[in-house]
Motif scaffolding. Structure first.
Motif, PDB file in Angstrom:
ATOM      1  N   UNK A 212       0.851  -1.179   0.000  1.00 23.52           N
ATOM      2  CA  UNK A 212       0.000   0.000   0.000  1.00 23.52           C
ATOM      3  C   UNK A 212       0.890   1.234   0.000  1.00 23.52           C
ATOM      4  N   UNK A 213       0.613   2.157  -0.875  1.00 23.97           N
ATOM      5  CA  UNK A 213       1.379   3.396  -0.960  1.00 23.97           C
ATOM      6  C   UNK A 213       0.394   4.544  -0.817  1.00 23.97           C
ATOM      7  N   UNK A 214       0.789   5.545  -0.018  1.00 21.42           N
ATOM      8  CA  UNK A 214      -0.141   6.627   0.263  1.00 21.42           C
ATOM      9  C   UNK A 214      -0.335   7.511  -0.966  1.00 21.42           C
ATOM     10  N   UNK A 215      -1.363   8.318  -0.943  1.00 21.22           N
ATOM     11  CA  UNK A 215      -1.712   9.109  -2.112  1.00 21.22           C
ATOM     12  C   UNK A 215      -0.638  10.149  -2.409  1.00 21.22           C
ATOM     13  N   UNK A 216       0.092  10.576  -1.359  1.00 18.84           N
ATOM     14  CA  UNK A 216       1.140  11.573  -1.582  1.00 18.84           C
ATOM     15  C   UNK A 216       2.280  10.991  -2.409  1.00 18.84           C
ATOM     16  N   UNK A 217       2.644   9.784  -2.064  1.00 16.65           N
ATOM     17  CA  UNK A 217       3.747   9.151  -2.809  1.00 16.65           C
ATOM     18  C   UNK A 217       3.316   8.830  -4.232  1.00 16.65           C
ATOM     19  N   UNK A 218       2.054   8.407  -4.372  1.00 15.74           N
ATOM     20  CA  UNK A 218       1.550   8.117  -5.709  1.00 15.74           C
ATOM     21  C   UNK A 218       1.622   9.376  -6.553  1.00 15.74           C
ATOM     22  N   UNK A 219       1.200  10.483  -5.933  1.00 16.88           N
ATOM     23  CA  UNK A 219       1.207  11.738  -6.663  1.00 16.88           C
ATOM     24  C   UNK A 219       2.630  12.128  -7.048  1.00 16.88           C
ATOM     25  N   UNK A 220       3.559  11.910  -6.092  1.00 20.53           N
ATOM     26  CA  UNK A 220       4.938  12.296  -6.381  1.00 20.53           C
ATOM     27  C   UNK A 220       5.511  11.468  -7.504  1.00 20.53           C
ATOM     28  N   UNK A 221       5.117  10.216  -7.525  1.00 18.44           N
ATOM     29  CA  UNK A 221       5.614   9.349  -8.592  1.00 18.44           C
ATOM     30  C   UNK A 221       5.076   9.766  -9.935  1.00 18.44           C
ATOM     31  N   UNK A 222       3.843  10.253  -9.935  1.00 21.68           N
ATOM     32  CA  UNK A 222       3.250  10.655 -11.198  1.00 21.68           C
ATOM     33  C   UNK A 222       3.706  12.033 -11.634  1.00 21.68           C
ATOM     34  N   UNK A 223       4.565  12.641 -10.837  1.00 19.99           N
ATOM     35  CA  UNK A 223       5.103  13.928 -11.229  1.00 19.99           C
ATOM     36  C   UNK A 223       4.283  15.099 -10.736  1.00 19.99           C
ATOM     37  N   UNK A 224       3.190  14.824 -10.035  1.00 30.28           N
ATOM     38  CA  UNK A 224       2.402  15.936  -9.526  1.00 30.28           C
ATOM     39  C   UNK A 224       2.992  16.405  -8.196  1.00 30.28           C
TER      40      UNK A 224
END
Lengths: 828, 419
Positions: A212-224
């Protein structure tokens, strides 16, 4: 930079105060199930659904950390060492670990200072004799926490004790900045922040399985860009010790030993852990967030600079520690600071340590109670320390190079071996079922329990127990025989392991155990020195060893020190047979002497080895025997399927086929395992091929009958038919002529001259060119080299004698339908 | 250096390719399901999945067992740098256990820059081997033991093989034992305890059939794009070569070549000869080159030895032959001399040499290997009295006489058992 930050953040030292225990206890936790807890794989570790609200209480964590047995013991001991509360004023200048660089920590400086200290102390209390020495402890209660050797602790990095001390034990939610309370915190696998399930967007109902990865890390990975919410003004976000450690503001260390200095301060010897960023290669992509490396760097640290416990676990423990709290770390590798290389930490190593620990506990049970009585023991240990230190120095100094492969059983320089970088593919990849099956079918993997040999193991156990547990310990011999691969050595070793645990439990008396393999001795006589080394640890020549052993086992020597019974396991006993059989006689004669307390277990293949020996030996050895029969197919099937339990890689019929096949030939378990492993390899090879070519994962590949068939074919089929089919035309004619000649004369042996005549007549009748005698001779020699023929050397030329090495039917079969020479069929 | 002849450069390129087994066998690595990919799978699975393995490469000499192994190791070393170390032993050199263990220790020490002591005993070396296997296993390093001439390691008690294979089943290491042997029954030579520990993986290397030869020849002979040759030269060279290789004549030559020996190394030798025959002025290979290369690699040493004999030596050989036909049991120089003396009596000729001249001629025959002593006994005796045997057959002798330019007619008659 990090350090200044931290200086600002933490204000008041809170040293002497005992840490607040949190009211949250285990019954609030929903017991989570880690999906991969059953398999001990190092890969795919995660513990994202950390359910604890705060650091766990120490008591439960400790008992899970120690073995239950030792935990029970430690509780007893820890009453005795005084739990001291050091005064806040006496901050010893020498106490904190050196600040700047770990690698330049010097022992000399410190010891010099220590000496100064001790001198002061001496002046002060010259009358007090007791405190002149360091006193070693197994367990120290310090600052409200219990510390013992083998524990892991956080260590403050800075010498001025003002900074690190505020220690937020409660991890807060990263969104609402409130401690967990009764609600569940979930940990992101990437940034390791904790979140309340409710605070997430969208909120989660339950802890999800898998990563499970938090939404912040997901966002960072997507460049946002998605900022974490800022804490309210005036309130600082407290960093936990884990965060500080991972940003290298704290250190973690393992306590190797604890002692009390002469001035009453408590010290311990620390083995440092290091975070991946601090290694020479830096953080590698496969490193887990909570990964640490154990180093081979030691230092003496005062207890004062520790903060509290942390828990560094092996991958297996880590995978099972689902709710271990925030201070749990993973350590799989050791980092060599001198050579910047990595090495896995051996599991055997830790097992051994565990065993030793238990024994140690037994040994100084008494000595720790009274610090005086322990002084002898302690000084010994100290001496050992000094030795170790000196060893380390001599190793590091390149002035005296030591040969790695000699030096009387000690091997130096192995610390140089190590991977400069941990290979990525080993850790980041998930193992398929076939790969798991392959690794579990390896001969080197020891199964958890031995199946199918219960009767034999019982017999061995009763034999050994009967021999040991008697008061005067009658010497006895047991001869174990059976064909290779029927589990003889393995069963005996398993029995010895069981007995060892019984010794640890205290139900039987301790004994010493020496294991020898006859095929690994340079000469039969060498066994004396190996036995002597096993018993005493000293190496002497075999003649001297023989004398010493004779004296040890003889009757007169009643007042010897070591009264433990001795069990001698000799594998491949038949290799010890010399011309006059003196070695075997000596070894088997010792047990018959009174008071020898020697038990010999001999293992060999032949059933009638005692009968082949001199009568005086067979009368000593042949009384008690144990036969390991070859496995039948049900047993083999059970062995294989017990290893493959939980892995879905083999069809059931395939296992049965393999075991029936092996049982019919030899009943060799190794062979059966190898066939299955090979079959798994074949299947895996096929799977990888198709994956490469078709690029879509089309279902799962299981090892089936066809793969087992292929493996058996590869193992059992002699390759000569294929070779005959593929060899050159002239070789085929040559072989056909051999068969023809054999039929004609009825004699297997022929000479080259006769054969050449036959070949030339074949050629003349069928329109082939006869290439000349010399070429023919060369062809014959080549066939002889492959051992299709048996032949004399080619210098004999026409006198060379030739003979087929394989049955002529095989050759006929192979040549019958050859496409390029159809006429051969009429001659054979 | 001046202007180089492009033909010379081309010759140089091709020759250096033929001499480089890695290049030649890279052709086989492209084929699917070849021994290359199987062996690579076995060794690389040991590297990546940390397991022990043992495999035996069998096949006749000249089929590229060692070359394919080298190729696999080279590729794996590129793929996994610093993770594989290779220990090479040869049965001809290290069949003695003690010295094999010492050699293993030496090579490992070299690899890891450890100090090596040659005084270490068998015991110490075997302990060192075990601990090095364990340490390397922990450091994810694979040790590949290459045992060439594997069959020679099976002499004696096989302690080396036992300790290697036993370590594979007891130490959690990652090591591969690769045995290379031309004896097809090499695994049968293992002692039962060793055989039980051996994994019985076998890879069979076979000599390739004729169609493969043509493709292999193309692989070797066609000039590469990235050479320093002018483009038009390369194009014309390759075109001519392809024409030759596709032609019927070349197929005939290959058939003749494969008739006796169809291994890759044989083909390579043939191609090398052909390239050496290349005409530098024309600047390309011709079918004639291949044709003339054929006899030069299919030599007939005995025939050639006969061609160089003197007439007297032929007389002696024929006399021996006659004695053999008469089924004289024991034949030595004296009896040959007797036979030789009897010839002039029946046929009035003048070729009558003295005994010492004949002895000299006879000794030459011995040295050429046309005649040999019957056994090794009686080495102190002088040559005249030791029993001898003729090593060439009647056919060969007759063939030799016929091709001899100035052979006396009498000899033919004698051969035909007249008189």
């Amino acid at each position: 930079m990090a350090e200044t930050q931290q200086m600002k953040k933490f204000k008041t030292p809170s040293k002497g105060t005992p840490r607040a225990k949190h009211p949250i206890s285990l019954d609030h936790h929903i017991a989570p199930q880690t999906p991969q807890s059953a398999t001990p794989s190092a890969i795919n570790l995660r513990r994202s659904h950390r359910l604890t609200a705060a650091t766990p209480e120490h008591r439960p964590a400790l008992s899970s950390f120690n073995t239950p047995k030792s935990a029970a013991k430690t509780r007893k001991i820890c009453e005795d060492p005084p739990s001291i509360l050091p005064t806040e004023t006496s901050i010893n200048p020498a106490s904190p670990p050196p600040v700047e660089s770990r690698k330049k920590r010097k022992f000399q400086e410190k010891s010099a200072e220590k000496r100064k200290d001790s001198r002061n102390v001496k002046c002060k209390r010259a009358a007090d004799r007791k405190v002149k020495k360091k006193v070693y402890h197994k367990k120290v209660v310090y600052d409200g926490g219990e510390f013992s050797a083998g524990h892991d602790v956080y260590v403050k990095r800075r010498s001025d004790a003002s900074s690190d001390d505020e220690d937020p034990e409660v991890e807060e939610c990263r969104v609402c900045f409130k401690p967990a309370g009764r609600r569940v915190l979930i940990e992101c696998d990437d940034c390791l922040n904790g979140f309340h399930l409710k605070c997430l967007k969208p909120p989660l109902k339950a802890v999800p399985d898998g990563d499970w990865v938090c939404c912040y890390c997901v966002a960072r990975k997507n460049g946002e860009v998605m900022e974490f919410p800022e804490p309210q003004a005036g309130k600082k976000r407290a960093r936990t010790a884990r965060e500080k450690l991972l940003s290298s503001d704290l250190w973690a260390a393992r306590i190797e030993s604890l002692w009390k200095e002469v001035d009453g301060t408590y010290w311990f010897r620390a083995r440092w852990y290091i975070i991946p960023e601090e290694t020479a290669v830096g953080r590698q992509p496969h490193n887990l967030r909570r990964e640490l490396y154990r180093t081979n760097d030691f230092a003496d640290v005062e207890m004062e600079s520790t903060i509290r416990h942390c828990f560094v676990m092996s991958p297996r423990e880590f995978a099972n520690a689902a709710d271990g709290g925030d201070d749990v770390f993973l350590c799989e590798y050791e980092y060599e600071v001198q050579w910047h290389s990595f090495k896995r930490i051996a599991e055997i190593d830790s097992n051994e340590n565990d065993g030793e620990k238990v024994v140690d506990n037994d040994a100084d049970w008494n000595s720790c109670d009274e610090s005086d009585s322990g002084s002898d023991f302690n000084s010994e240990e100290e001496a050992a320390y000094e030795n170790e230190k000196r060893n380390r120095l001599s190793q590091s100094s390149s002035l005296r190079p030591v040969a790695a492969n000699s030096r009387k059983g000690q091997i130096f320089g192995l610390q140089k071996i190590g991977a400069k970088k941990i290979p990525e593919n080993l850790r980041s990849r998930k193992q398929t079922d076939l790969e798991k099956a392959k690794s579990t079918l390896l001969l080197a993997t020891v199964p958890k329990s031995l199946t199918c040999r219960d009767r034999e193991m019982n017999e061995i156990t009763t034999f050994i127990k009967g021999a040991i547990c008697d008061e005067q310990c009658l010497g006895r011999c047991l001869y174990v025989h059976g064909v290779p691969g029927t589990g003889k050595t393995m069963s005996v070793l398993a029995v010895m392991r069981n007995l060892k645990s019984e010794v640890d439990a205290g139900s039987i008396r301790p004994y010493c155990f020496v294991e020898i393999n006859g095929l690994k001795l340079a000469s039969p006589e060498n066994i004396y020195s190996v036995i002597y080394e096993g018993l005493t640890g000293h190496r002497v020549g075999w003649k001297k060893a023989l004398n010493l052993l004779n004296a040890r086992f003889s009757d007169e020597n009643k007042c010897r020190k070591d009264t433990r019974p001795c069990i001698l396991l000799i594998d491949e006993l038949d290799l010890l047979v010399t011309r006059n059989q003196a070695v075997l006689y000596n070894i088997l004669d010792w047990p018959t002497r009174p008071n020898s307390k020697l038990i010999v277990i001999g293992i060999a293949n032949t059933m009638d080895l005692p009968e082949k020996l001199l009568p005086r030996i067979s009368s000593r050895m042949g009384i008690q025997r144990l036969c390991f029969g070859p496995y039948n197919f049900q047993q083999l099937q059970e062995i294989i399927s017990s290893r493959l339990k939980g892995i879905d890689a083999f069809e059931k019929v395939a296992i049965e086929f393999a075991s029936r096949k092996v049982a019919a030939v030899s009943g060799d378990a190794r062979r059966a395992l190898e066939i299955c492993r090979r079959a798994a390899e074949v299947a895996d090879y096929r799977a990888k091929k198709t994956a490469l070519s078709s690029s879509d994962a089309s279902g799962k590949v299981m090892a089936g009958m066809a793969d087992v068939e292929a493996a058996i074919k590869e193992m059992f089929q002699a390759p000569h038919i294929q070779v005959i089919r593929s060899c050159s035309k002239l070789s085929k004619i040559f072989l056909a002529a051999m068969v023809y000649e054999l039929y004609k004369t009825g004699i297997g042996e022929t000479t080259f001259e006769k054969l050449a005549m036959v070949v030339s007549s074949f050629c003349a009748n069928n329109g082939e060119t006869f290439p000349g005698y010399d070429t023919l001779l060369k062809v014959g020699c080549k066939l002889g080299e492959c051992r299709l023929l048996l032949c004399e050397p080619g210098t004999r030329h026409k006198l060379q004698k030739l003979q087929l090495n394989y049955p002529n039917d095989d050759v006929t079969f192979a040549l019958k339908d050859s496409k390029d020479l159809p006429w051969l069929a009429k001659y054979i | 250096m001046g202007v180089e002849n492009p033909a010379e450069v081309a010759k140089f390129i091709i020759r250096s390719r033929i001499a480089d087994p890695l290049f030649v066998y890279s052709y086989f690595s492209q084929l699917p399901d070849s021994n290359y990919s199987k062996l690579k799978y076995i060794i690389s699975s040991s590297v990546t999945e940390a397991c022990n393995n043992s495999v035996l490469l069998l096949g006749p000499r000249g089929c590229g067992k060692t070359a394919v192994l080298e190729l696999v190791l080279e590729d794996l070393l590129k793929e996994h740098p610093d993770m594989i170390s290779v220990v090479k032993l040869n049965g001809l050199l290290h069949s003695d256990n003690n010295c094999a263990l010492k050699e293993i220790a030496r090579q490992v020490c070299m690899e890891h820059q450890l100090q090596f002591s040659k005084m270490a005993s068998f015991d110490e070396n075997s302990k060192f081997l075990l601990s090095i296997l364990r340490e390397c296993g922990l450091a994810h390093k694979t040790i590949v033991f290459v045992l060439e001439e594997f069959d020679l390691f099976t002499e004696g008690k096989q302690r080396l093989l036992y300790s290697l294979l036993d370590a594979m089943q007891s130490v959690s290491s990652q090591a591969v034992v690769v045995g290379v042997s031309c004896r097809l029954d090499a695994d049968q030579l293992l002692e039962k305890r060793v055989r039980s520990r051996f994994s019985h993986r076998k890879l069979l290397f076979l000599s390739s059939p004729g169609e493969d030869f043509q493709r292999l020849a193309e692989h070797i002979l066609l000039l590469p794009m990235d050479s320093r040759l002018p483009n038009d030269f390369r194009a014309s060279f390759n075109e001519k070569l392809l024409n030759i290789l596709a032609g019927e004549e070349f197929k005939g030559v290959v058939d003749q070549l494969c008739y006796s020996d169809s291994t890759v190394s044989h083909l390579l030798r043939f191609l090398f000869c052909a390239v050496c025959h290349m005409d530098l002025s024309s600047g390309s290979l011709s079918i004639q080159n291949f044709k003339s290369a054929l006899p030069s690699i299919q030599r007939q040493p005995k025939q050639e030895a006969l061609k160089d004999c003197s007439v007297l030596q032929l007389y002696l050989l024929v006399c021996m032959k006659r004695l053999e036909v008469k089924e004289v049991e024991l034949c030595n120089f004296n009896s040959i001399m007797k036979e030789y003396k009897s010839i002039p009596d029946s046929f009035q000729t003048c070729d009558n040499f003295a005994r010492n001249v004949c002895l000299r001629a006879f000794e030459h025959l011995l040295q050429r290997g046309l005649v040999s002593f019957q056994d090794n006994r009686g080495q102190g005796q002088s040559t005249e009295f030791r029993p001898v045997k003729l090593l060439i057959s009647w056919h060969e002798l007759q063939q030799g006489l016929q091709s001899f330019p100035s052979c006396p007619v009498l000899l033919h008659k004698l051969m035909a058992r007249e008189g």
